[in-house]
Write a protein that holds these residues in place. Structure first.
Motif, short mmCIF file in Angstrom:
data_model
loop_
_atom_site.label_atom_id
_atom_site.label_comp_id
_atom_site.label_asym_id
_atom_site.label_seq_id
_atom_site.Cartn_x
_atom_site.Cartn_y
_atom_site.Cartn_z
N ASP A 24 -38.58 13.43 27.67
CA ASP A 24 -39.10 14.32 26.62
C ASP A 24 -39.43 15.70 27.17
OD1 ASP A 24 -41.01 12.89 28.08
OD2 ASP A 24 -42.59 13.39 26.64
N LYS A 25 -39.56 15.84 28.49
CA LYS A 25 -39.79 17.15 29.13
C LYS A 25 -38.59 17.53 29.99
CE LYS A 25 -43.85 17.72 27.35
NZ LYS A 25 -43.95 18.65 26.20
N LEU A 26 -37.44 17.05 29.65
CA LEU A 26 -36.21 17.31 30.41
C LEU A 26 -36.41 17.04 31.90
CD1 LEU A 26 -34.95 20.55 28.59
CD2 LEU A 26 -34.37 18.18 28.11
N ARG A 60 -31.31 13.79 27.77
CA ARG A 60 -30.29 14.83 27.61
C ARG A 60 -30.30 15.89 28.71
NH1 ARG A 60 -31.81 19.80 25.42
NH2 ARG A 60 -33.93 19.87 24.60
N ALA A 64 -35.59 20.07 34.51
CA ALA A 64 -35.94 21.45 34.16
C ALA A 64 -36.84 22.10 35.19
CB ALA A 64 -36.57 21.49 32.77
N GLY A 65 -36.82 21.59 36.43
CA GLY A 65 -37.63 22.20 37.49
C GLY A 65 -39.08 21.78 37.39
N GLN A 66 -39.96 22.65 37.88
CA GLN A 66 -41.39 22.33 37.88
C GLN A 66 -41.92 22.25 36.45
OE1 GLN A 66 -43.37 21.63 40.39
NE2 GLN A 66 -45.25 21.56 39.20
N ASP A 67 -42.82 21.32 36.21
CA ASP A 67 -43.48 21.24 34.90
C ASP A 67 -44.41 22.44 34.76
OD1 ASP A 67 -45.36 20.72 32.79
OD2 ASP A 67 -44.57 18.68 32.76
N LEU A 68 -44.04 23.35 33.86
CA LEU A 68 -44.80 24.59 33.75
C LEU A 68 -46.13 24.38 33.02
CD1 LEU A 68 -41.83 27.03 33.04
CD2 LEU A 68 -43.04 26.66 35.20
N LEU A 82 -48.36 28.71 45.19
CA LEU A 82 -47.07 28.03 45.01
C LEU A 82 -46.37 27.76 46.34
CD1 LEU A 82 -45.64 29.68 41.76
CD2 LEU A 82 -47.22 27.77 42.02
N ALA A 115 -35.94 24.60 40.07
CA ALA A 115 -35.84 23.72 41.24
C ALA A 115 -34.97 22.50 40.92
CB ALA A 115 -37.23 23.28 41.68
N SER A 137 -33.57 29.69 36.68
CA SER A 137 -34.48 30.27 35.68
C SER A 137 -35.68 31.02 36.24
CB SER A 137 -34.96 29.17 34.73
OG SER A 137 -34.98 27.94 35.34
N ASP A 146 -36.25 28.74 44.60
CA ASP A 146 -36.79 27.94 45.70
C ASP A 146 -36.01 26.64 45.79
OD1 ASP A 146 -37.78 26.36 43.62
OD2 ASP A 146 -39.79 27.21 43.72
C1 LHQ Z 1 -40.63 21.67 29.90
C2 LHQ Z 1 -39.96 22.33 30.93
C3 LHQ Z 1 -40.69 22.65 32.11
C4 LHQ Z 1 -42.56 21.70 31.10
C5 LHQ Z 1 -38.56 22.00 29.37
N1 LHQ Z 1 -41.99 22.32 32.13
N2 LHQ Z 1 -41.93 21.37 29.99
C6 LHQ Z 1 -41.85 25.60 42.24
C7 LHQ Z 1 -43.16 25.81 42.76
C8 LHQ Z 1 -44.25 25.66 41.88
C9 LHQ Z 1 -44.36 26.07 40.67
C10 LHQ Z 1 -43.36 26.72 39.93
O1 LHQ Z 1 -42.05 26.32 40.04
C11 LHQ Z 1 -41.37 25.93 41.05
C12 LHQ Z 1 -39.95 25.75 40.87
C13 LHQ Z 1 -39.41 25.85 39.50
O2 LHQ Z 1 -38.72 24.96 39.10
S1 LHQ Z 1 -39.74 27.22 38.56
C14 LHQ Z 1 -38.69 27.00 37.15
C15 LHQ Z 1 -39.31 26.08 36.16
N3 LHQ Z 1 -38.39 25.79 35.07
C16 LHQ Z 1 -38.07 26.64 34.12
O3 LHQ Z 1 -38.47 27.78 34.08
C17 LHQ Z 1 -37.22 26.09 32.99
C18 LHQ Z 1 -38.04 25.98 31.72
N4 LHQ Z 1 -37.25 25.36 30.66
C19 LHQ Z 1 -36.31 26.01 29.96
O4 LHQ Z 1 -36.01 27.17 30.18
C20 LHQ Z 1 -35.62 25.24 28.88
O5 LHQ Z 1 -36.41 24.12 28.54
C21 LHQ Z 1 -34.21 24.74 29.27
C22 LHQ Z 1 -33.26 25.94 29.37
C23 LHQ Z 1 -34.23 23.99 30.61
C24 LHQ Z 1 -33.68 23.76 28.20
O6 LHQ Z 1 -33.79 24.37 26.93
P1 LHQ Z 1 -33.62 23.50 25.60
O7 LHQ Z 1 -32.42 22.63 25.73
O8 LHQ Z 1 -33.68 24.46 24.45
O9 LHQ Z 1 -34.88 22.50 25.57
P2 LHQ Z 1 -36.40 22.86 25.26
O10 LHQ Z 1 -36.79 24.17 25.85
O11 LHQ Z 1 -36.66 22.68 23.80
O12 LHQ Z 1 -37.18 21.73 26.07
C25 LHQ Z 1 -37.36 20.40 25.58
C26 LHQ Z 1 -38.75 19.98 25.91
O13 LHQ Z 1 -38.93 19.99 27.33
C27 LHQ Z 1 -39.80 20.94 25.37
O14 LHQ Z 1 -40.96 20.20 25.09
P3 LHQ Z 1 -41.47 20.01 23.57
O15 LHQ Z 1 -42.71 19.19 23.71
O16 LHQ Z 1 -41.69 21.37 23.01
O17 LHQ Z 1 -40.35 19.29 22.89
C28 LHQ Z 1 -40.07 21.85 26.55
O18 LHQ Z 1 -41.33 22.47 26.51
C29 LHQ Z 1 -40.00 20.84 27.69
N5 LHQ Z 1 -39.72 21.48 28.95
N6 LHQ Z 1 -38.68 22.51 30.55
N7 LHQ Z 1 -40.13 23.24 33.16
#
Ligand code: LHQ
Length: 267
Positions: A24-26, A60, A64-68, A82, A115, A137, A146
């Motif tokens: 549910d959170k990818l 699906r 999606a990397g770190q839980d923001l 971080l 990530a 992203s 990272d």
């Molecule tokens: C999420 C996330 C997510 C929580 C989707 N967190 N809920 C390292 C060190 C420490 C801290 C910081 O980070 C790092 C490394 C990293 O990984 S930083 C990068 C973190 N990731 C992102 O910035 C990606 C954020 N997500 C997105 O841009 C989109 O969700 C993508 C493009 C992956 C997918 O888009 P869609 O297919 O349109 O799906 P969606 O956005 O509707 O997401 C589905 C659900 O998953 C949704 O929850 P909800 O309750 O509203 O249905 C999102 O909030 C949740 N989700 N990624 N990273």
């Protein structure tokens, strides 16, 4: 099936299937999930019954990397460290994948962002569903790539493509990723898991010692001179040549039959 609910772990046909499981959170990473993935990789390292790993995601998305939501800045308080998060949670996982002397296959079943994309790229053979995309992203949220992303993107793609992907955070579709040599191949969505499982099973039935050293050699190549690499090949081949799997491979060839490798980790 074992493992915490956030990462499922199942050993089948000598392949340890590790499935990121917060669909549910990818499959965005929480601390619990980090520890569960690490436990799975340590099991792969420590247990001789594991001869290959198959990493994928439930639902699906791949990851999606770190839980923001974990570090919501609206809650106030001092900014997070971080660097410490990376050293505590991501970097050990990256090292485990790269240091594991067994093949790690990654089946990218859907979006791989932040990530999540870079953990996939650290695996040895990456297959992706045609509909999957890779997104650096980080630029969208003010971070730098990272989880080894700057290292693998620059090495695999070269600076022009690495910089464009990281600076724009534009999605890269699986097929282009394969065309660019970033992954092994893009396959039809419906065929992904069958193809990845067949590949992982066949690697798990291989000469594990030799495959592990092959991985080590190829990873060492970029940082070695030809001289150093020739020395390393000599040393690894000496070990491989003493293994039961080498004797079996040659015997099977001479007897015109399929080899039955036992995958022992010592010669
Ligand atoms: C999420 C996330 C997510 C929580 C989707 N967190 N809920 C390292 C060190 C420490 C801290 C910081 O980070 C790092 C490394 C990293 O990984 S930083 C990068 C973190 N990731 C992102 O910035 C990606 C954020 N997500 C997105 O841009 C989109 O969700 C993508 C493009 C992956 C997918 O888009 P869609 O297919 O349109 O799906 P969606 O956005 O509707 O997401 C589905 C659900 O998953 C949704 O929850 P909800 O309750 O509203 O249905 C999102 O909030 C949740 N989700 N990624 N990273």
């Amino acid at each position: 099936m074992t493992g915490s609910e956030t990462v499922l772990a199942e050993l089948r046909d000598s392949v340890l299937h590790l499935t990121l499981n917060r669909p549910d959170k990818l499959n965005a990473f929480t601390e619990e999930m980090h520890l569960a993935l690490r436990a799975g990789l340590e099991r792969a390292r420590d247990e001789d019954t594991v001869r290959a790993v198959l990493l994928t995601g439930a639902g699906r998305g791949f990851c999606a990397g770190q839980d923001l939501g974990d570090r919501d800045p609206r809650r106030g308080g001092p900014p997070p460290d971080l660097g410490r998060t990376l050293e505590t949670f991501y970097n050990p996982t990256l090292r485990l994948i790269r240091d594991l002397e067994k093949p790690v296959v990654c089946a990218v079943n859907g979006v791989a962002a932040g990530a999540g994309a870079n953990i996939a790229l650290a695996c040895d053979i990456v297959l992706a569903a045609r509909s999957a995309k890779f997104i650096q992203s980080f630029a969208r949220i003010g971070l730098v790539p990272d989880a080894g992303g700057t290292w693998s993107l620059a090495r695999i793609l070269g600076e022009p493509r690495a910089k464009a992907l990281a600076l724009t955070a534009e999605p890269l579709m699986a097929e282009t990723a394969a065309d660019w040599g970033l992954i092994w191949k893009a396959v039809e969505d419906t065929a992904l898991m069958t193809e990845a499982e067949t590949l992982a099973r066949s690697l798990a039935a291989g000469p594990t010692l030799g495959l592990g050293m092959t991985k080590r050699l190829i990873q060492a190549a970029a940082g070695n001179s030809l001289e150093a690499q020739l020395d390393l090949e000599r040393d690894c081949q000496q070990i491989a040549g003493r293994s039961a799997d080498y004797a079996e491979g040659v015997t099977a060839f001479l007897e015109k039959r399929k080899p039955v490798f036992r995958g022992e980790r010592e010669p």
